[in-house]
Design an enzyme around this catalytic site. Structure first.
Site, PDB file in Angstrom:
ATOM      1  N   GLU A 103       5.716  52.581 -61.060  1.00  0.00           N
ATOM      2  CA  GLU A 103       4.404  52.538 -61.706  1.00  0.00           C
ATOM      3  C   GLU A 103       4.502  53.064 -63.126  1.00  0.00           C
ATOM      4  OE1 GLU A 103      -0.032  54.177 -60.525  1.00  0.00           O
ATOM      5  OE2 GLU A 103       1.248  53.229 -59.026  1.00  0.00           O
ATOM      6  N   CYS A 116       2.930  56.265 -70.139  1.00  0.00           N
ATOM      7  CA  CYS A 116       3.377  57.247 -69.153  1.00  0.00           C
ATOM      8  C   CYS A 116       4.442  56.565 -68.300  1.00  0.00           C
ATOM      9  CB  CYS A 116       2.205  57.719 -68.298  1.00  0.00           C
ATOM     10  SG  CYS A 116       2.667  58.908 -67.018  1.00  0.00           S
ATOM     11  N   CYS A 123       9.499  60.377 -55.690  1.00  0.00           N
ATOM     12  CA  CYS A 123       9.775  61.727 -56.195  1.00  0.00           C
ATOM     13  C   CYS A 123      10.087  62.639 -55.020  1.00  0.00           C
ATOM     14  CB  CYS A 123       8.579  62.271 -56.972  1.00  0.00           C
ATOM     15  SG  CYS A 123       8.855  63.929 -57.666  1.00  0.00           S
ATOM     16  N   CYS A 127       5.106  67.861 -54.433  1.00  0.00           N
ATOM     17  CA  CYS A 127       3.981  68.710 -54.844  1.00  0.00           C
ATOM     18  C   CYS A 127       2.747  68.349 -54.019  1.00  0.00           C
ATOM     19  CB  CYS A 127       3.703  68.537 -56.330  1.00  0.00           C
ATOM     20  SG  CYS A 127       5.071  69.085 -57.390  1.00  0.00           S
ATOM     21  N   CYS A 130      -0.070  65.931 -55.450  1.00  0.00           N
ATOM     22  CA  CYS A 130       0.383  64.742 -56.180  1.00  0.00           C
ATOM     23  C   CYS A 130       0.641  63.576 -55.230  1.00  0.00           C
ATOM     24  CB  CYS A 130       1.648  65.077 -56.963  1.00  0.00           C
ATOM     25  SG  CYS A 130       2.332  63.673 -57.878  1.00  0.00           S
ATOM     26  N   CYS A 342      -3.189  61.369 -64.025  1.00  0.00           N
ATOM     27  CA  CYS A 342      -2.146  62.339 -63.701  1.00  0.00           C
ATOM     28  C   CYS A 342      -2.228  62.754 -62.236  1.00  0.00           C
ATOM     29  CB  CYS A 342      -2.316  63.569 -64.599  1.00  0.00           C
ATOM     30  SG  CYS A 342      -1.097  64.846 -64.332  1.00  0.00           S
TER      31      CYS A 342
END
Length: 350
Positions: A103, A116, A123, A127, A130, A342
């Site tokens: 993305e 971005c 990942c 987190c 996220c 974000c």
């Protein structure tokens, strides 16, 4: 004119893509293909200035040679899906050569176009707040796959990209070699100033020091999100292996090595880390070194029930930091309505 023989042709499959190579490397490649050296500069310009997606598009090349090498990989992705938010932010799902999806987000303002970019497919940091961390980590991206994201957005907007932030999918410092190579290519080949590039990390032992050794002029951002070790480990599982005091010590070392300040990203979660005492504790941790705090009101995802703080609480937190002489700003994310903000990237159409 040099004509390429069949004996000089290399097999197309599994060849290293041309995107991400320097002018000298591209010149060497065309010569290996039996072409004169000046075609290296032509190839370089078509790759980075005109955004060519295949060698067959490069009309300054001889037609016969173009036909011969038309399937040689440049390293460009294809847009699998695109959505546009009311604020004109565009989210892209890009399909890579191995059919994996990443993305990328294009964020326009009246003065600039920011991209971005992702540095990994998925990942591994997990987190808690996220969306990317809730999915599966697959692999690191190659530097040409990072550069491609910028060129793709630039072509779609028909506007020059001015800024790039490594804040998409993935942890950039787990992929330092390719991220640094991408930074250098974006600077030297695409023509974006290093000072207009931002690398963001949650912090990994020794990796900040390793990045500092490259002496890049980028903006460096650390995702802190908590003023103490206990709360930070709750929000960022990897933080349990990297005490906050040691992280901050390595950040101070980064400032000493590079002469550049550190930006600390701090996502504000209502009733979790947004109280005035949290702000005061954060100020004490950051006192005495060259830094800036970037507050980000939480952007919701479906997997957890964190809430965004009220405007009053955001302002109160900000005021405490200012009173303690900590440089601070609030960043309201773009693309919220299309899950492009974000913390919302998940390589899905939702």
């Amino acid at each position: 004119m040099a004509i390429q023989s069949k004996d000089n042709l290399t097999k197309i499959n599994n060849q290293e893509p041309l995107l991400g190579k320097s002018l000298n490397e591209l010149t060497e490649w065309v010569q290996q293909q039996g072409q004169p050296s000046y075609r290296g500069k032509q190839l370089y310009q078509w790759l980075y200035q005109q955004g060519a997606r295949s060698l067959s598009e490069i009309t300054v090349f001889p037609k016969q040679w173009r036909e011969t090498v038309k399937d040689y990989p440049l390293g460009r992705s294809t847009i699998d899906y695109q959505s546009v938010a009311p604020d004109r932010t565009r989210k892209y799902l890009l399909r890579l050569a191995d059919d994996l999806i990443i993305e990328t987000v294009g964020i326009p303002t009246s003065k600039r176009l920011t991209v971005c970019v992702s540095s990994q497919v998925g990942c591994p940091m997990q987190c808690d707040f996220c969306a990317t961390g809730k999915g599966e980590y697959i692999r690191n991206l190659k530097h040409h796959e990072i550069v491609d994201q910028v060129l793709t957005v630039q072509a779609d907007f028909q506007e020059r990209v001015s800024n790039v932030v490594f804040m998409g999918m993935g942890e950039p410092l787990l992929n330092i070699k390719e991220v640094v190579a991408a930074v250098r290519s974006l600077n030297e080949d695409v023509g974006i100033s290093q000072r207009s590039l931002t690398i963001s990390t949650v912090g990994l032992p020794g990796r900040i020091r390793q990045l500092a050794q490259h002496q890049l002029q980028v903006t460096f951002a650390v995702s802190l999100h908590a003023p103490n070790q206990k709360l930070r480990a709750q929000l960022i599982p990897s933080a349990s292996h990297y005490p906050l005091d040691k992280l901050l010590a390595e950040c101070r070392e980064y400032v000493q090595i590079t002469g550049r300040r550190v930006t600390f990203e701090y996502i504000l979660l209502a009733e979790v880390n947004d109280l005035p005492q949290h702000a005061l504790e954060l100020a004490k941790k950051l006192r005495g070194f060259q830094t800036h705090v970037n507050l980000i009101p939480y952007n919701p995802i479906v997997e957890v029930d964190y809430q965004r703080p009220s405007q009053q609480r955001i302002e109160a937190f900000t005021e405490v930091l200012r009173r303690e002489n900590i440089a601070v700003s609030v960043r309201y994310s773009r693309g919220l309505e299309t899950d492009a903000a974000c913390g919302q990237l998940r390589a899905s159409r939702h």
